[in-house]
Design an enzyme around this catalytic site. Structure first.
Site, PDB file in Angstrom:
ATOM      1  N   HIS A 169     -53.455  17.815   3.230  1.00 20.89           N
ATOM      2  CA  HIS A 169     -53.025  16.434   3.466  1.00 20.89           C
ATOM      3  C   HIS A 169     -54.150  15.685   4.184  1.00 20.89           C
ATOM      4  O   HIS A 169     -54.526  14.564   3.802  1.00 20.89           O
ATOM      5  CB  HIS A 169     -51.775  16.403   4.369  1.00 20.89           C
ATOM      6  CG  HIS A 169     -50.492  16.692   3.646  1.00 20.89           C
ATOM      7  ND1 HIS A 169     -50.186  17.911   3.127  1.00 20.89           N
ATOM      8  CD2 HIS A 169     -49.411  15.884   3.411  1.00 20.89           C
ATOM      9  CE1 HIS A 169     -48.975  17.860   2.585  1.00 20.89           C
ATOM     10  NE2 HIS A 169     -48.488  16.635   2.743  1.00 20.89           N
ATOM     11  N   HIS A 221       1.768   3.046  -3.330  1.00 25.23           N
ATOM     12  CA  HIS A 221       0.787   3.813  -4.106  1.00 25.23           C
ATOM     13  C   HIS A 221       1.219   5.269  -4.243  1.00 25.23           C
ATOM     14  O   HIS A 221       1.257   5.822  -5.333  1.00 25.23           O
ATOM     15  CB  HIS A 221      -0.593   3.743  -3.453  1.00 25.23           C
ATOM     16  CG  HIS A 221      -1.385   2.548  -3.841  1.00 25.23           C
ATOM     17  ND1 HIS A 221      -1.856   2.341  -5.111  1.00 25.23           N
ATOM     18  CD2 HIS A 221      -1.787   1.469  -3.116  1.00 25.23           C
ATOM     19  CE1 HIS A 221      -2.519   1.192  -5.161  1.00 25.23           C
ATOM     20  NE2 HIS A 221      -2.492   0.651  -3.969  1.00 25.23           N
ATOM     21  N   GLU A 256      -9.223   1.233   5.524  1.00 24.09           N
ATOM     22  CA  GLU A 256      -9.660   0.751   4.220  1.00 24.09           C
ATOM     23  C   GLU A 256      -9.422  -0.762   4.120  1.00 24.09           C
ATOM     24  O   GLU A 256     -10.322  -1.530   3.802  1.00 24.09           O
ATOM     25  CB  GLU A 256      -8.885   1.488   3.132  1.00 24.09           C
ATOM     26  CG  GLU A 256      -9.212   1.036   1.715  1.00 24.09           C
ATOM     27  CD  GLU A 256      -8.306   1.669   0.680  1.00 24.09           C
ATOM     28  OE1 GLU A 256      -8.683   1.653  -0.510  1.00 24.09           O
ATOM     29  OE2 GLU A 256      -7.223   2.169   1.034  1.00 24.09           O
ATOM     30  N   HIS A 257      -8.185  -1.185   4.378  1.00 25.38           N
ATOM     31  CA  HIS A 257      -7.817  -2.603   4.356  1.00 25.38           C
ATOM     32  C   HIS A 257      -7.337  -3.010   5.748  1.00 25.38           C
ATOM     33  O   HIS A 257      -6.495  -2.329   6.330  1.00 25.38           O
ATOM     34  CB  HIS A 257      -6.666  -2.858   3.377  1.00 25.38           C
ATOM     35  CG  HIS A 257      -6.897  -2.347   2.000  1.00 25.38           C
ATOM     36  ND1 HIS A 257      -6.297  -1.196   1.520  1.00 25.38           N
ATOM     37  CD2 HIS A 257      -7.662  -2.825   0.986  1.00 25.38           C
ATOM     38  CE1 HIS A 257      -6.671  -0.993   0.268  1.00 25.38           C
ATOM     39  NE2 HIS A 257      -7.514  -1.953  -0.078  1.00 25.38           N
ATOM     40  N   ASP A 290      -6.978  -6.787  -4.115  1.00 28.47           N
ATOM     41  CA  ASP A 290      -6.864  -5.738  -5.127  1.00 28.47           C
ATOM     42  C   ASP A 290      -7.159  -6.257  -6.523  1.00 28.47           C
ATOM     43  O   ASP A 290      -7.582  -5.498  -7.393  1.00 28.47           O
ATOM     44  CB  ASP A 290      -5.453  -5.134  -5.114  1.00 28.47           C
ATOM     45  CG  ASP A 290      -5.256  -4.143  -3.984  1.00 28.47           C
ATOM     46  OD1 ASP A 290      -6.262  -3.657  -3.439  1.00 28.47           O
ATOM     47  OD2 ASP A 290      -4.101  -3.857  -3.648  1.00 28.47           O
ATOM     48  N   GLN A 346       0.824  -1.216   0.000  1.00 25.99           N
ATOM     49  CA  GLN A 346       0.000   0.000   0.000  1.00 25.99           C
ATOM     50  C   GLN A 346       0.854   1.261   0.000  1.00 25.99           C
ATOM     51  O   GLN A 346       0.509   2.265  -0.615  1.00 25.99           O
ATOM     52  CB  GLN A 346      -0.949   0.006   1.199  1.00 25.99           C
ATOM     53  CG  GLN A 346      -1.968  -1.124   1.159  1.00 25.99           C
ATOM     54  CD  GLN A 346      -2.682  -1.202  -0.173  1.00 25.99           C
ATOM     55  OE1 GLN A 346      -3.412  -0.300  -0.556  1.00 25.99           O
ATOM     56  NE2 GLN A 346      -2.487  -2.296  -0.898  1.00 25.99           N
TER      57      GLN A 346
END
Length: 433
Positions: free
Chosen positions: A425, A267, A332-333, A366, A264
């Site tokens: 109504h 990235h 996230e992971h 992934d 990761q």
């Protein structure tokens, strides 16, 4: 190469919460200049359509398109990209697509209804979006896996038309990306990118139809454009830097853990990799592995910047405490590299994707495990979920009152409506009593 010294946090420290928050902090503040530029592009595409789209595409991508018709790739180009792929790539792409599709099939929401005693029928009707747009980065940043992860759930949901946009800088196309579009069943592909592509999908031009939702990753201009057209169309999410959080009991090969953190961190410099363990000696072993393996990495400088700038080792008293910290981070992971991952998973409430056991590398998710790799970042897993089939489906409420049901519900509605001073109504309900 200077050795990396990982930031160490200890959950027993008095100021642990403050230290943790400081490490998690991510400045996602808008760049006002980018914001203004993107607004101008959106307004221009909205006003001038294809003409503006052609100008921006030629200017930013170094192309020389003369007409809007040239912006669309025909299906034969996708087929050719697939037909000419090396067999190893074709097999890998097809296998990954099949796994993503099989998983997505389990996510489909179904319509339902029930009948009350008085004959009134209540229910929910589930329908797919008519049109969806998929943004795919182009040029050197080629992500065929992103095509599969975004397109296949849309097609499984039953989206009527899936339109992909992918920039082609200097006319460069990526065969894997086009082959992935073919395998995933993308309906139309346009060679455009940037904020102008998002604007075209949101508002439509003479050549590009407006869609109902835009999904897919992109740079800061794309992310800003998606944020600004939200409301006109739906979007998947505003994603922050990639994250991995690993909980390990100290019994996994430290080289494996170091490489999982690299996966990761590579990235970009803002990606975040954190390791939590109840074994201080193991943290030392992983740090040694990091420094041993880093010189071998092609993206070593990016990994170094990520680990030193945003990475961390966290020492906890036990695995239950590790789960508590993980829930606060809401990553996230999340890798549970422990002897009994199922037991630890029961204590996890906030995570985009959970990778169970020592042999489940995050990288498998992934590409080819099956579940979607489009996941909530920046602690948004506290309230949001991975991209899925359900993101391309809508739910409509069904109400079908019997005569008796109209009598009973009309009296209740009348009382409540008059309590709100909405007499029309009330009378609308009373007319049926």
């Amino acid at each position: 190469m200077t050795a990396i010294k990982m930031l160490r946090l200890d959950s027993a420290a008095v100021d642990f919460d403050k230290q943790l928050q400081a490490r998690l902090a991510w400045d996602a503040s808008d760049d006002l200049e980018i914001h203004k530029r993107v607004l101008d592009i959106i307004a221009d595409v909205k006003k001038r359509g294809d003409k503006a789209l052609l100008e921006y595409t030629n200017r930013f991508d170094g192309t020389a398109f003369k007409t809007a018709a040239e912006l669309e790739l025909d299906r034969a180009a996708l087929q050719q990209a697939w037909d000419t792929l090396p067999s190893t790539q074709a097999i890998a792409l097809q296998t990954a697509a099949d796994r993503v599709r099989a998983y997505a099939e389990h996510q489909k929401l179904q319509s339902w209804q029930f009948t009350e005693i008085d004959g009134t029928v209540l229910g929910q009707k589930v329908t797919a979006l008519d049109k969806a747009g998929l943004y795919v980065p182009g040029g050197k940043a080629a992500y065929p896996s992103s095509v599969l992860m975004n397109a296949i759930p849309a097609k499984v949901a039953g989206v009527g038309e899936l339109i992909m946009v992918v920039p082609t800088p200097r006319g460069e196309t990526n065969a894997l990306v086009l082959a992935a579009a073919h395998v995933a069943g993308v309906d139309r592909v346009f060679t455009i990118g940037g904020a102008q592509a998002v604007a075209a999908l949101a508002y439509g031009t003479e050549s590009i139809p407006a869609v109902d939702k835009i999904v897919g990753p992109g740079n800061i201009y794309v992310a800003t454009a998606k944020k600004l057209v939200f409301g006109q169309v739906g979007i998947d999410m505003i994603a922050g830097p990639s994250e991995i959080l690993i909980i390990c009991d100290g019994q996994t090969n430290p080289d494996w853990i170091a490489m999982d953190m690299f996966s990761q961190a590579e990235h970009d410099e803002n990606a975040q990799a954190i390791l939590i363990s109840d074994d201080a000696a193991f943290l030392n072993q992983v740090e040694a592995s990091i420094n041993k393996l880093l010189p071998e990495m092609e993206r070593a400088e990016i990994i170094r910047a990520s680990l030193t700038g945003r990475g961390a080792f966290i020492k906890v008293a036990n695995l239950s405490e590790a789960a508590q910290v993980a829930n606060r981070i809401a990553p996230e992971h999340l890798e549970l590299s422990v002897a009994e991952p199922e037991a630890l998973c029961a204590q996890i409430h906030n995570a985009g994707a959970i990778f169970m056991g020592r042999f489940t590398a995050e990288a498998l998710g992934d590409y080819c495990a099956g579940p979607n790799h489009v996941l909530p970042t920046s602690s948004t897993a506290r309230y949001s979920s991975p991209l899925g089939v359900y993101d391309f489906q809508k739910r409509s409420s069904l109400i079908n009152c019997s005569a008796v049901g109209a009598q009973n519900l009309g009296k209740i509605a009348s009382v409540l409506a008059r309590g709100e001073s909405l007499t029309a109504h009330a009378r609308s309900a009373e007319f049926r009593i």
